[in-house]
Design a protein around this motif. Sequence first.
Motif, PDB file in Angstrom:
ATOM      1  N   CYS A   1       0.850  -1.200   0.000  1.00  0.00           N
ATOM      2  CA  CYS A   1       0.000   0.000   0.000  1.00  0.00           C
ATOM      3  C   CYS A   1       0.880   1.243   0.000  1.00  0.00           C
ATOM      4  CB  CYS A   1      -0.917  -0.015   1.216  1.00  0.00           C
ATOM      5  SG  CYS A   1      -2.161   1.285   1.205  1.00  0.00           S
ATOM      6  N   MET A   2       0.644   2.130  -0.954  1.00  0.00           N
ATOM      7  CA  MET A   2       1.473   3.319  -1.129  1.00  0.00           C
ATOM      8  C   MET A   2       0.989   4.470  -0.250  1.00  0.00           C
ATOM      9  SD  MET A   2       1.365   3.218  -5.273  1.00  0.00           S
ATOM     10  CE  MET A   2       2.508   4.575  -5.518  1.00  0.00           C
ATOM     11  N   ASP A   3       1.877   5.345   0.102  1.00  0.00           N
ATOM     12  CA  ASP A   3       1.495   6.598   0.751  1.00  0.00           C
ATOM     13  C   ASP A   3       1.132   7.564  -0.373  1.00  0.00           C
ATOM     14  OD1 ASP A   3       1.064   8.635   2.475  1.00  0.00           O
ATOM     15  OD2 ASP A   3       3.154   8.928   3.054  1.00  0.00           O
ATOM     16  N   CYS A   4      -0.030   7.315  -0.996  1.00  0.00           N
ATOM     17  CA  CYS A   4      -0.325   7.948  -2.284  1.00  0.00           C
ATOM     18  C   CYS A   4      -0.970   9.325  -2.168  1.00  0.00           C
ATOM     19  CB  CYS A   4      -1.192   7.025  -3.142  1.00  0.00           C
ATOM     20  SG  CYS A   4      -2.737   6.544  -2.366  1.00  0.00           S
ATOM     21  N   GLY A   5      -1.182   9.822  -0.959  1.00  0.00           N
ATOM     22  CA  GLY A   5      -1.731  11.161  -0.813  1.00  0.00           C
ATOM     23  C   GLY A   5      -3.239  11.194  -0.914  1.00  0.00           C
ATOM     24  N   ILE A   6      -3.783  10.809  -2.048  1.00  0.00           N
ATOM     25  CA  ILE A   6      -5.229  10.713  -2.223  1.00  0.00           C
ATOM     26  C   ILE A   6      -5.572   9.237  -2.421  1.00  0.00           C
ATOM     27  CG2 ILE A   6      -7.223  11.349  -3.618  1.00  0.00           C
ATOM     28  CD1 ILE A   6      -5.749  13.867  -4.426  1.00  0.00           C
ATOM     29  N   PRO A   7      -6.124   8.570  -1.406  1.00  0.00           N
ATOM     30  CA  PRO A   7      -6.438   7.137  -1.536  1.00  0.00           C
ATOM     31  C   PRO A   7      -7.748   6.934  -2.303  1.00  0.00           C
ATOM     32  CG  PRO A   7      -6.977   7.906   0.667  1.00  0.00           C
ATOM     33  CD  PRO A   7      -6.383   9.083  -0.052  1.00  0.00           C
ATOM     34  N   PHE A   8      -7.639   6.814  -3.618  1.00  0.00           N
ATOM     35  CA  PHE A   8      -8.823   6.632  -4.450  1.00  0.00           C
ATOM     36  C   PHE A   8      -9.592   5.363  -4.074  1.00  0.00           C
ATOM     37  CE2 PHE A   8      -6.204   9.473  -6.978  1.00  0.00           C
ATOM     38  CZ  PHE A   8      -7.126  10.368  -7.490  1.00  0.00           C
ATOM     39  N   CYS A   9      -8.895   4.403  -3.460  1.00  0.00           N
ATOM     40  CA  CYS A   9      -9.559   3.168  -3.046  1.00  0.00           C
ATOM     41  C   CYS A   9     -10.704   3.445  -2.099  1.00  0.00           C
ATOM     42  CB  CYS A   9      -8.557   2.213  -2.402  1.00  0.00           C
ATOM     43  SG  CYS A   9      -7.664   2.919  -0.999  1.00  0.00           S
ATOM     44  N   ASN A  10     -10.566   4.471  -1.237  1.00  0.00           N
ATOM     45  CA  ASN A  10     -11.624   4.792  -0.280  1.00  0.00           C
ATOM     46  C   ASN A  10     -12.926   5.161  -0.979  1.00  0.00           C
ATOM     47  OD1 ASN A  10      -9.649   4.453   1.633  1.00  0.00           O
ATOM     48  ND2 ASN A  10      -9.914   6.447   2.607  1.00  0.00           N
ATOM     49  N   SER A  11     -12.826   5.983  -2.016  1.00  0.00           N
ATOM     50  CA  SER A  11     -14.027   6.389  -2.739  1.00  0.00           C
ATOM     51  C   SER A  11     -14.457   5.328  -3.744  1.00  0.00           C
ATOM     52  CB  SER A  11     -13.805   7.723  -3.453  1.00  0.00           C
ATOM     53  OG  SER A  11     -12.681   7.654  -4.309  1.00  0.00           O
ATOM     54  N   GLY A  12     -13.527   4.503  -4.193  1.00  0.00           N
ATOM     55  CA  GLY A  12     -13.883   3.389  -5.072  1.00  0.00           C
ATOM     56  C   GLY A  12     -14.713   2.344  -4.360  1.00  0.00           C
ATOM     57  N   CYS A  13     -14.552   2.253  -3.031  1.00  0.00           N
ATOM     58  CA  CYS A  13     -15.316   1.314  -2.216  1.00  0.00           C
ATOM     59  C   CYS A  13     -16.662   1.922  -1.857  1.00  0.00           C
ATOM     60  CB  CYS A  13     -14.534   0.972  -0.946  1.00  0.00           C
ATOM     61  SG  CYS A  13     -15.464  -0.006   0.252  1.00  0.00           S
TER      62      CYS A  13
ATOM     63  N   ALA B   1      -9.724  -1.680  -8.389  1.00  0.00           N
ATOM     64  CA  ALA B   1      -9.679  -0.968  -9.672  1.00  0.00           C
ATOM     65  C   ALA B   1      -9.243   0.479  -9.464  1.00  0.00           C
ATOM     66  CB  ALA B   1     -11.042  -1.029 -10.353  1.00  0.00           C
ATOM     67  N   ALA B   2      -9.631   1.070  -8.301  1.00  0.00           N
ATOM     68  CA  ALA B   2      -9.322   2.468  -8.011  1.00  0.00           C
ATOM     69  C   ALA B   2      -7.970   2.652  -7.330  1.00  0.00           C
ATOM     70  CB  ALA B   2     -10.421   3.062  -7.127  1.00  0.00           C
ATOM     71  N   CYS B   3      -7.314   1.568  -6.961  1.00  0.00           N
ATOM     72  CA  CYS B   3      -6.010   1.651  -6.287  1.00  0.00           C
ATOM     73  C   CYS B   3      -5.011   2.436  -7.142  1.00  0.00           C
ATOM     74  CB  CYS B   3      -5.489   0.241  -6.020  1.00  0.00           C
ATOM     75  SG  CYS B   3      -3.823   0.156  -5.330  1.00  0.00           S
ATOM     76  N   THR B   4      -4.299   3.362  -6.533  1.00  0.00           N
ATOM     77  CA  THR B   4      -3.331   4.179  -7.269  1.00  0.00           C
ATOM     78  C   THR B   4      -2.273   3.315  -7.939  1.00  0.00           C
ATOM     79  OG1 THR B   4      -3.660   6.011  -5.730  1.00  0.00           O
ATOM     80  CG2 THR B   4      -1.665   6.073  -7.061  1.00  0.00           C
ATOM     81  N   LEU B   5      -1.872   2.256  -7.277  1.00  0.00           N
ATOM     82  CA  LEU B   5      -0.868   1.352  -7.833  1.00  0.00           C
ATOM     83  C   LEU B   5      -1.364   0.669  -9.102  1.00  0.00           C
ATOM     84  CD1 LEU B   5       1.975   0.222  -7.376  1.00  0.00           C
ATOM     85  CD2 LEU B   5       0.979  -1.518  -5.883  1.00  0.00           C
ATOM     86  N   ASN B   6      -2.697   0.564  -9.232  1.00  0.00           N
ATOM     87  CA  ASN B   6      -3.274  -0.104 -10.397  1.00  0.00           C
ATOM     88  C   ASN B   6      -3.097   0.706 -11.676  1.00  0.00           C
ATOM     89  OD1 ASN B   6      -4.850  -2.251 -11.627  1.00  0.00           O
ATOM     90  ND2 ASN B   6      -6.546  -0.801 -11.741  1.00  0.00           N
ATOM     91  N   PHE B   7      -2.699   1.963 -11.568  1.00  0.00           N
ATOM     92  CA  PHE B   7      -2.551   2.783 -12.770  1.00  0.00           C
ATOM     93  C   PHE B   7      -1.501   2.216 -13.721  1.00  0.00           C
ATOM     94  CE2 PHE B   7      -0.818   6.366 -15.193  1.00  0.00           C
ATOM     95  CZ  PHE B   7      -1.981   6.802 -15.805  1.00  0.00           C
ATOM     96  N   ASN B   8      -0.392   1.705 -13.165  1.00  0.00           N
ATOM     97  CA  ASN B   8       0.648   1.147 -14.046  1.00  0.00           C
ATOM     98  C   ASN B   8       1.262  -0.129 -13.490  1.00  0.00           C
ATOM     99  OD1 ASN B   8       2.069   2.189 -11.925  1.00  0.00           O
ATOM    100  ND2 ASN B   8       3.413   3.502 -13.136  1.00  0.00           N
TER     101      ASN B   8
END
Length: 488
Positions: free
Chosen positions: A46-58, A103-110
């Motif tokens: 899990c990345m320290d991605c700043g904006i956790p898109f996973c939260n809103s994807g859930c 699907a919304a995980c930031t790491l999933n982008f690439n």
Amino acid sequence: MGKVTGFMEFERIEEGYKPVPERVKHYREFIIGLSDEQARVQGARCMDCGIPFCNSGCPVNNIIPDFNDLVYRQDWQDAFTVLDSTNNFPEFTGRICPAPCEAACTLNFNDDPVGIKSIEHAIIDRAWENGWVEPRVPRIKTGRKVAVVGSGPAGMAAAQQLARAGHDVTLYEKNDRIGGLLRYGIPDFKMEKHHIDRRVKQMEAEGVTIRTGVMIGELPKDSKVTNWAKETISAQQLQQDFDAVVLTGGAEQSRDLPVPGRELDGIHFAMEFLPQQNKVNAGDKVKGQISASGKHVIVIGGGDTGSDCVGTSNRHGAKSVVQFELMPMPPEQENKALTWPYWPYKLRTSSSHEEGCEREFAIATKEFTGEKGKVTGLKTVHVEMKDGKFVEIPGTEKEYKADLVLLAMGFVSPVASILEGFGVDKDARGNAKASTDFHGGYVTNVPKVFAAGDMRRGQSLVVWAIREGRQAARAVDEFLMGFSDLPR
């Protein structure tokens, strides 16, 4: 969150499956969950991605980075506390949710996303094993009475939240056991029903009164909806006896296929086929059970329900299984630059497909054929989309042998007579019309009658049903008390 460099050091770890020859012999779950160390490694990604898109994807807005970090640090009990704060039933979603959060995980982008669903599964299983899941009995009772009609995930979530707020809640279910489609739609090999049973015990300890075999209102005589009710209560009686009513009866009206030959024996809705097997698994006797044993089976519909029919047919011992999908075959890999962080359009192969199934895409059924009143086959043609319509492709006509046809094309709406019994307005799709405004949300045009889950939003996911149940509970609590401390 997790290990700062974890996403660069560790690969995604998938949950394992028991071998196909072994698992098709029974109806028990066959997923091999993550070990403590595997879960820790997944949490480390899990990345320290700043904006956790996973939260809103859930849909229930699970606080995912927090419990990922806690699992990485092996603080399982606090991880459960975080998960439990947003999701009433993680053992359901950890098994059957398609994981829009991943699907919304930031790491999933690439790269491959964090295995959020497998971590959730690991957390809740350890919570049950260690006795951390306990009833939350309200300290103060309000004296208000609420009826919840329908005991699927939306109804269960609404009932539990309202009971925790101190209301006297009665949960009504027309069938003989609690759970809705969790109980009688989803096969046991995807989710065994003891997971529902122990939640029922928890809810009863929290003060929920559960009444099964009770039909609220009337079903049409020709309805194909599963109904084992032994008692009927009118909508008017319920409105008279309770301070609020929450309708969470789901979208049970199956989509039909009105083509020539539809009246032949051997053509059934998926929701005639699947509930019967679940009842047999529970030890019940089912007279005239629909069986795929030794038959050529055609499943019409390429979604999850169709996949469930495939897995069940293989366990019956079907001679062959073919699944039809009207839409063209999706790409094996999504265009992440185009779709992320939204749910991508791509080919999805389920564990049931891997057990044995031929899949046909861009195919339409033109006619069922039969002999002596029984289906023996069907005629098809391949189609393509032109100007927003499906057009037949000349020269692609084909006939398939079929002894059993299962219609799994989704659900179109709630049972209309239930809404009509309460006088609830319907939207353009036949669902209960109720807004989701922050104040006064989920309320229908009928005073003190609320609606949530698939009955309000239409056919959707279990995780969306849980969200709607939780939010409707807050709206009801606010309606009854003038304010609410329940989380949305």
